[in-house]
Design a protein around this motif. Structure first.
Motif, short mmCIF file in Angstrom:
data_model
loop_
_atom_site.label_atom_id
_atom_site.label_comp_id
_atom_site.label_asym_id
_atom_site.label_seq_id
_atom_site.Cartn_x
_atom_site.Cartn_y
_atom_site.Cartn_z
N ASP A 73 -13.71 17.43 1.93
CA ASP A 73 -12.44 18.10 2.25
C ASP A 73 -12.03 17.90 3.71
N THR A 74 -12.69 16.99 4.40
CA THR A 74 -12.30 16.68 5.77
C THR A 74 -10.98 15.92 5.76
N PRO A 75 -9.98 16.38 6.52
CA PRO A 75 -8.68 15.69 6.49
C PRO A 75 -8.75 14.30 7.10
N PRO A 76 -7.88 13.40 6.65
CA PRO A 76 -7.85 12.06 7.22
C PRO A 76 -7.65 12.06 8.74
N ARG A 77 -8.16 11.02 9.34
CA ARG A 77 -7.97 10.77 10.78
C ARG A 77 -7.96 9.25 10.92
N PRO A 78 -6.85 8.61 10.50
CA PRO A 78 -6.82 7.16 10.31
C PRO A 78 -7.06 6.41 11.61
N ASP A 79 -7.65 5.21 11.47
CA ASP A 79 -7.94 4.41 12.67
C ASP A 79 -6.96 3.25 12.84
N GLY A 80 -5.91 3.17 12.03
CA GLY A 80 -4.91 2.10 12.15
C GLY A 80 -3.91 2.22 11.01
N GLY A 102 -5.67 2.32 7.57
CA GLY A 102 -6.22 3.65 7.28
C GLY A 102 -5.12 4.66 7.00
N LEU A 103 -4.01 4.52 7.71
CA LEU A 103 -2.86 5.41 7.48
C LEU A 103 -2.33 5.25 6.06
N SER A 104 -2.30 4.00 5.57
CA SER A 104 -1.81 3.78 4.20
C SER A 104 -2.77 4.40 3.18
N LYS A 105 -4.06 4.44 3.49
CA LYS A 105 -5.03 5.08 2.59
C LYS A 105 -4.85 6.61 2.62
N ALA A 106 -4.55 7.14 3.81
CA ALA A 106 -4.25 8.57 3.91
C ALA A 106 -3.01 8.91 3.08
N ASN A 138 0.80 -1.23 0.00
CA ASN A 138 0.00 0.00 0.00
C ASN A 138 0.83 1.28 0.00
N ILE A 139 2.08 1.20 0.44
CA ILE A 139 2.92 2.41 0.45
C ILE A 139 3.90 2.36 -0.73
N VAL A 140 4.78 1.35 -0.73
CA VAL A 140 5.70 1.20 -1.87
C VAL A 140 4.90 0.99 -3.16
N GLY A 141 3.85 0.18 -3.07
CA GLY A 141 3.02 -0.10 -4.25
C GLY A 141 2.42 1.16 -4.85
N LEU A 142 1.98 2.07 -4.00
CA LEU A 142 1.38 3.32 -4.52
C LEU A 142 2.45 4.23 -5.12
N TYR A 143 3.60 4.27 -4.50
CA TYR A 143 4.69 5.05 -5.09
C TYR A 143 5.03 4.50 -6.48
#
Ligand code: NAI
Ligand code: 15L
Length: 272
Positions: free
Chosen positions: A134-141, A144-148, A94-99
């Motif tokens: 336009d509400t900023p992310p507020r990840p729950d784990g 969710g952080l990887s989606k942010a 989710n992180i390297v893959g998106l890059y």
């Protein structure tokens, strides 16, 4: 499935995560509308039919992802870890893959991406709040952080390189709602199709966020800011309400899974 108009061409589309739950729904729905539908996953896929290509690729393999995006007009990015998990798999997929995906889009001249973000990018907003596009992310784990991260890297590639992205903050996309929370978060498969087709055909996307939900009566998400996408959901969780409320006990109001929009994700993990 509806509006399968063979005259409406979405061009050459790459669908990642094609072996997954949503990928398998989108495959037959997108194929009649595309000049070419290239299907990719790390998991095995049904052989290519007419108008399809099947390419196995791991998102963390930069060279493979570069080849995957060659000759593509638009990407529907469903691939990756789709739930809370340990850091390493999330980091890779989710992180390297998106890059890798955005670098491949830049180098191959791909102009538009639909990115499957998630309600879990915002899971720590409360269930008594309505949040906007336009509400900023507020990840729950970590998931969710990887989606942010996905929402942020896509904004960078829009600001810097003009690659459009529609971030789909998908609620709960399943055959039907199966718990009380899903009365607010549910999206039908037909509405998923409507959302993806709207995202691929909207004249201008720029960098936008939209919530992937049906036309549910109880809702935590306001899509007014994404009116330019032209998404018109036609289904609703309401017909399922009476049976769900009768079957399932009223949840504990003190439970964080009841307080916050992310539900049980807010107290899932950590995993090693
Ligand atoms: P899924 O888990 O069924 O499908 C994801 C696919 O990605 C799988 O087929 C998997 O093999 C593939 N994948 C995983 N790691 C990979 C890697 N390293 N390289 C290449 N492919 C890899 O998930 P589902 O339900 O189809 O969701 C699709 C997308 O939508 C996911 O990104 C998920 O996070 C997102 N989403 C889904 C929701 C839902 O209700 N189904 C809600 C919110 C977001
Ligand atoms: C998600 O992001 C997951 O991909 C999906 O499996 C569900 O857990 C969904 O969120 C949800 O919140 O219901």
């Amino acid at each position: 499935m509806e509006n399968a108009n063979p005259l409406l061409s979405l061009g050459r589309v790459l669908l990642t995560g094609a072996a997954g739950g949503l990928g398998r729904q989108l495959r037959p729905r997108l194929r009649p509308r595309c000049t070419l539908l290239r299907l990719s996953d790390i998991a095995g896929l049904e052989p290519a039919g007419a108008g399809e290509e099947v390419v196995e690729a791991a998102l963390e393999d930069a060279a493979a992802v570069h080849r995957l995006l060659q000759g593509i007009d638009a990407v529907v990015h469903m691939g990756g870890i789709s739930t809370e998990a340990a850091w390493q798999p999330i980091l890779h997929a989710n992180i390297v893959g998106l890059y890798n995906l955005y670098e491949a889009a830049r180098k191959n001249g791909v102009r538009r991406v639909l990115f499957a973000s998630s309600n879990h990018a915002c899971g720590f907003y409360r269930q008594d709040q309505v949040i906007a596009t336009d509400t900023p992310p507020r990840p729950d784990g970590l998931y969710g952080l990887s989606k942010a991260f996905g929402e942020d890297i896509s904004r960078l590639y829009w600001d810097r390189y003009g690659i459009e992205t529609l971030c789909l903050r998908i609620g709960s996309c399943f055959p039907q709602p199966t718990d009380r929370r899903m009365l607010s978060t549910w999206m039908s498969y037909d509405d998923l199709e409507r959302l993806v087709v709207a995202g691929l055909t909207a004249p201008v996307v720029g960098h936008s966020v939209i919530y992937g939900i049906s036309d549910n009566r109880s809702r935590w998400y306001d899509n007014t800011g994404a009116a330019h996408i032209g998404y018109r959901p036609q289904d609703s969780s309401e017909p399922y309400r009476a049976a769900l409320e009768a079957e399932q006990p009223r949840p504990d109001p003190q439970d964080p899974a009841t307080v916050y929009q992310g539900g049980v994700f807010v107290r899932t993990g950590p995993f090693e």
